[in-house]
Motif scaffolding. Structure first.
Motif, PDB file in Angstrom:
ATOM      1  N   ALA A 287       0.820  -1.227   0.000  1.00  0.00           N
ATOM      2  CA  ALA A 287       0.000   0.000   0.000  1.00  0.00           C
ATOM      3  C   ALA A 287       0.847   1.268   0.000  1.00  0.00           C
ATOM      4  O   ALA A 287       0.293   2.369  -0.123  1.00  0.00           O
ATOM      5  CB  ALA A 287      -0.922   0.000   1.218  1.00  0.00           C
ATOM      6  N   GLN A 288       2.165   1.143   0.105  1.00  0.00           N
ATOM      7  CA  GLN A 288       3.018   2.322   0.268  1.00  0.00           C
ATOM      8  C   GLN A 288       2.864   3.319  -0.878  1.00  0.00           C
ATOM      9  O   GLN A 288       2.789   4.532  -0.655  1.00  0.00           O
ATOM     10  CB  GLN A 288       4.475   1.900   0.402  1.00  0.00           C
ATOM     11  CG  GLN A 288       5.424   3.024   0.820  1.00  0.00           C
ATOM     12  CD  GLN A 288       5.191   3.493   2.236  1.00  0.00           C
ATOM     13  OE1 GLN A 288       4.711   2.755   3.073  1.00  0.00           O
ATOM     14  NE2 GLN A 288       5.522   4.757   2.501  1.00  0.00           N
ATOM     15  N   ASP A 289       2.796   2.839  -2.107  1.00  0.00           N
ATOM     16  CA  ASP A 289       2.635   3.744  -3.249  1.00  0.00           C
ATOM     17  C   ASP A 289       1.283   4.450  -3.208  1.00  0.00           C
ATOM     18  O   ASP A 289       1.168   5.622  -3.603  1.00  0.00           O
ATOM     19  CB  ASP A 289       2.781   2.975  -4.564  1.00  0.00           C
ATOM     20  CG  ASP A 289       4.226   2.582  -4.857  1.00  0.00           C
ATOM     21  OD1 ASP A 289       5.133   3.129  -4.206  1.00  0.00           O
ATOM     22  OD2 ASP A 289       4.431   1.717  -5.735  1.00  0.00           O
ATOM     23  N   LEU A 290       0.259   3.755  -2.739  1.00  0.00           N
ATOM     24  CA  LEU A 290      -1.062   4.366  -2.612  1.00  0.00           C
ATOM     25  C   LEU A 290      -1.031   5.444  -1.518  1.00  0.00           C
ATOM     26  O   LEU A 290      -1.621   6.518  -1.680  1.00  0.00           O
ATOM     27  CB  LEU A 290      -2.111   3.316  -2.290  1.00  0.00           C
ATOM     28  CG  LEU A 290      -2.328   2.236  -3.350  1.00  0.00           C
ATOM     29  CD1 LEU A 290      -3.303   1.173  -2.836  1.00  0.00           C
ATOM     30  CD2 LEU A 290      -2.846   2.844  -4.653  1.00  0.00           C
ATOM     31  N   PHE A 291      -0.370   5.153  -0.394  1.00  0.00           N
ATOM     32  CA  PHE A 291      -0.216   6.151   0.668  1.00  0.00           C
ATOM     33  C   PHE A 291       0.464   7.399   0.116  1.00  0.00           C
ATOM     34  O   PHE A 291       0.025   8.523   0.366  1.00  0.00           O
ATOM     35  CB  PHE A 291       0.625   5.587   1.813  1.00  0.00           C
ATOM     36  CG  PHE A 291      -0.008   4.467   2.590  1.00  0.00           C
ATOM     37  CD1 PHE A 291      -1.366   4.188   2.489  1.00  0.00           C
ATOM     38  CD2 PHE A 291       0.758   3.705   3.466  1.00  0.00           C
ATOM     39  CE1 PHE A 291      -1.939   3.143   3.218  1.00  0.00           C
ATOM     40  CE2 PHE A 291       0.194   2.674   4.193  1.00  0.00           C
ATOM     41  CZ  PHE A 291      -1.159   2.392   4.070  1.00  0.00           C
ATOM     42  N   LEU A 292       1.533   7.193  -0.643  1.00  0.00           N
ATOM     43  CA  LEU A 292       2.316   8.319  -1.148  1.00  0.00           C
ATOM     44  C   LEU A 292       1.518   9.142  -2.154  1.00  0.00           C
ATOM     45  O   LEU A 292       1.577  10.376  -2.147  1.00  0.00           O
ATOM     46  CB  LEU A 292       3.602   7.788  -1.801  1.00  0.00           C
ATOM     47  CG  LEU A 292       4.639   8.830  -2.218  1.00  0.00           C
ATOM     48  CD1 LEU A 292       5.076   9.662  -1.009  1.00  0.00           C
ATOM     49  CD2 LEU A 292       5.839   8.157  -2.865  1.00  0.00           C
ATOM     50  N   ALA A 293       0.751   8.477  -3.008  1.00  0.00           N
ATOM     51  CA  ALA A 293      -0.058   9.202  -3.991  1.00  0.00           C
ATOM     52  C   ALA A 293      -1.118  10.057  -3.292  1.00  0.00           C
ATOM     53  O   ALA A 293      -1.387  11.193  -3.704  1.00  0.00           O
ATOM     54  CB  ALA A 293      -0.729   8.217  -4.942  1.00  0.00           C
ATOM     55  N   SER A 294      -1.714   9.512  -2.243  1.00  0.00           N
ATOM     56  CA  SER A 294      -2.718  10.275  -1.506  1.00  0.00           C
ATOM     57  C   SER A 294      -2.078  11.443  -0.767  1.00  0.00           C
ATOM     58  O   SER A 294      -2.631  12.547  -0.735  1.00  0.00           O
ATOM     59  CB  SER A 294      -3.440   9.331  -0.526  1.00  0.00           C
ATOM     60  OG  SER A 294      -4.537   9.986   0.052  1.00  0.00           O
ATOM     61  N   TYR A 295      -0.903  11.221  -0.186  1.00  0.00           N
ATOM     62  CA  TYR A 295      -0.163  12.281   0.508  1.00  0.00           C
ATOM     63  C   TYR A 295       0.188  13.412  -0.468  1.00  0.00           C
ATOM     64  O   TYR A 295       0.029  14.591  -0.155  1.00  0.00           O
ATOM     65  CB  TYR A 295       1.096  11.683   1.118  1.00  0.00           C
ATOM     66  CG  TYR A 295       2.092  12.694   1.646  1.00  0.00           C
ATOM     67  CD1 TYR A 295       1.968  13.220   2.916  1.00  0.00           C
ATOM     68  CD2 TYR A 295       3.172  13.084   0.855  1.00  0.00           C
ATOM     69  CE1 TYR A 295       2.885  14.141   3.402  1.00  0.00           C
ATOM     70  CE2 TYR A 295       4.104  14.005   1.324  1.00  0.00           C
ATOM     71  CZ  TYR A 295       3.958  14.518   2.605  1.00  0.00           C
ATOM     72  OH  TYR A 295       4.865  15.443   3.069  1.00  0.00           O
ATOM     73  N   ALA A 296       0.641  13.043  -1.646  1.00  0.00           N
ATOM     74  CA  ALA A 296       1.047  14.037  -2.635  1.00  0.00           C
ATOM     75  C   ALA A 296      -0.126  14.889  -3.116  1.00  0.00           C
ATOM     76  O   ALA A 296       0.046  16.052  -3.497  1.00  0.00           O
ATOM     77  CB  ALA A 296       1.717  13.364  -3.826  1.00  0.00           C
ATOM     78  N   ALA A 297      -1.323  14.302  -3.088  1.00  0.00           N
ATOM     79  CA  ALA A 297      -2.501  15.017  -3.579  1.00  0.00           C
ATOM     80  C   ALA A 297      -3.142  15.902  -2.517  1.00  0.00           C
ATOM     81  O   ALA A 297      -4.007  16.704  -2.826  1.00  0.00           O
ATOM     82  CB  ALA A 297      -3.530  14.008  -4.091  1.00  0.00           C
ATOM     83  N   ALA A 298      -2.725  15.762  -1.251  1.00  0.00           N
ATOM     84  CA  ALA A 298      -3.376  16.494  -0.161  1.00  0.00           C
ATOM     85  C   ALA A 298      -2.921  17.950  -0.117  1.00  0.00           C
ATOM     86  O   ALA A 298      -1.809  18.270  -0.520  1.00  0.00           O
ATOM     87  CB  ALA A 298      -3.060  15.809   1.158  1.00  0.00           C
TER      88      ALA A 298
END
Length: 298
Positions: A287-298
């Motif tokens: 899930a790390q890439d999904l976490f990072l994508a969501s973080y980047a979009a916040a």
């Protein structure tokens, strides 16, 4: 954003032209635009503009709002650089904490009784939006115990607005890092399986470690991880899995049954349309890439 260059492409002439950044003509131009679209831009529901603090304090709060976790939010604007913007905002934040009933009455009038009953006074926020900030401002944010976001703005051309988070911090987050294990243990009270407690701790560490300025907000039914806006929400462990909700767009993700799910339009605790189901430490890595994508979009 000061170093960002934006270009408009012209397909017919196979050329590009630079769109020059500019500051607002007056501070009110920024304030009016943000207030009209506050939920989209900041993840904050707008409550009031130029809110008077009474005859004793003799001030006017630029904008009042309520974020997606129920935290009170003060937004202060400056056209350019103003060394006093943080102190001014903190002055109003102190006033707000002394007038909780008045704020809850405002929430009840604007958003209803339910929102007013769920105001989260443990993590009030200050968002400062300005043309730029000094290095002293950035240092103050990281040292102060309050949740403060510094956001730089620029207009590009006649129809583009850029917002860049320069610094984001909370003394509460630093404390949360120091007592992470105790906090996770409290959040997982009643869960008998020690592996779920460890898994929750691993998720907590992964989300907090994505970058600087991650704020963690605990609510009864979920824990939010926030930059300017929520990017992840962790729900209390179930018997054999953890559920994390992300702000990543489910349409941009190859959904895997039993691991990721589109919950757009479905009721659930926390915020975000992408559900991630975690059962093992390996799932946290996946899930790390999904976490990072969501973080980047916040």
């Amino acid at each position: 954003m000061v170093g960002l260059k934006l270009f408009r492409t012209d397909a017919s002439q196979c050329g590009v032209s630079e769109v020059m950044p500019r500051l607002a003509e007056v501070e009110a131009d920024v304030q009016g635009l943000v207030e009209a679209h506050m939920e989209t831009l900041l993840g904050v529901r707008f409550l009031a503009s130029e809110y008077g603090t009474g005859p004793v304090h003799k001030g006017r709060i630029d904008s009042l709002g309520l974020d997606e976790n129920g935290s009170p939010v003060i937004v202060e604007y400056k056209r350019g650089v103003d060394a006093g913007v943080i102190n001014q905002g903190l002055f109003y934040l102190a006033w707000l904490l002394d007038h909780r009933a008045e704020f809850e009455h405002l929430v009840r009038d604007r958003l209803g009784m339910r929102a007013a009953s769920q105001v989260l006074w443990s993590s009030p926020r200050l968002i400062c939006i300005a043309g730029d900030f000094t290095r002293y401002d950035v240092h103050a944010v990281h040292e102060h115990r309050r949740s403060i976001d510094l956001v730089r703005y620029r207009f590009f051309g006649s129809d583009l607005l850029g917002l860049e988070t320069v610094a984001s911090g909370s003394g509460g987050v630093q404390g949360a890092r120091r007592v992470r294990r105790q906090a996770v243990a409290r959040a997982t009270a009643g869960v008998q399986d020690a592996s779920m407690v460890e898994l929750a701790s691993a998720v907590d560490e992964a989300l907090l470690g994505l970058g600087d300025g991650v704020n963690r907000v605990d609510r009864k039914t979920y824990r939010a991880y926030q930059r300017l806006r929520n990017f992840a929400c962790l729900c209390p462990p179930q018997r054999s899995k953890l559920l994390v909700y992300l702000k990543a767009n489910p349409k941009d993700v190859d959904l895997v049954p039993g691991f990721t799910r589109d919950v757009s339009g479905l009721g659930h605790h926390g915020t975000g349309d992408l559900e991630v189901q975690l059962r093992t430490p390996r799932d946290v890595e996946r899930a790390q890439d999904l976490f990072l994508a969501s973080y980047a979009a916040a």
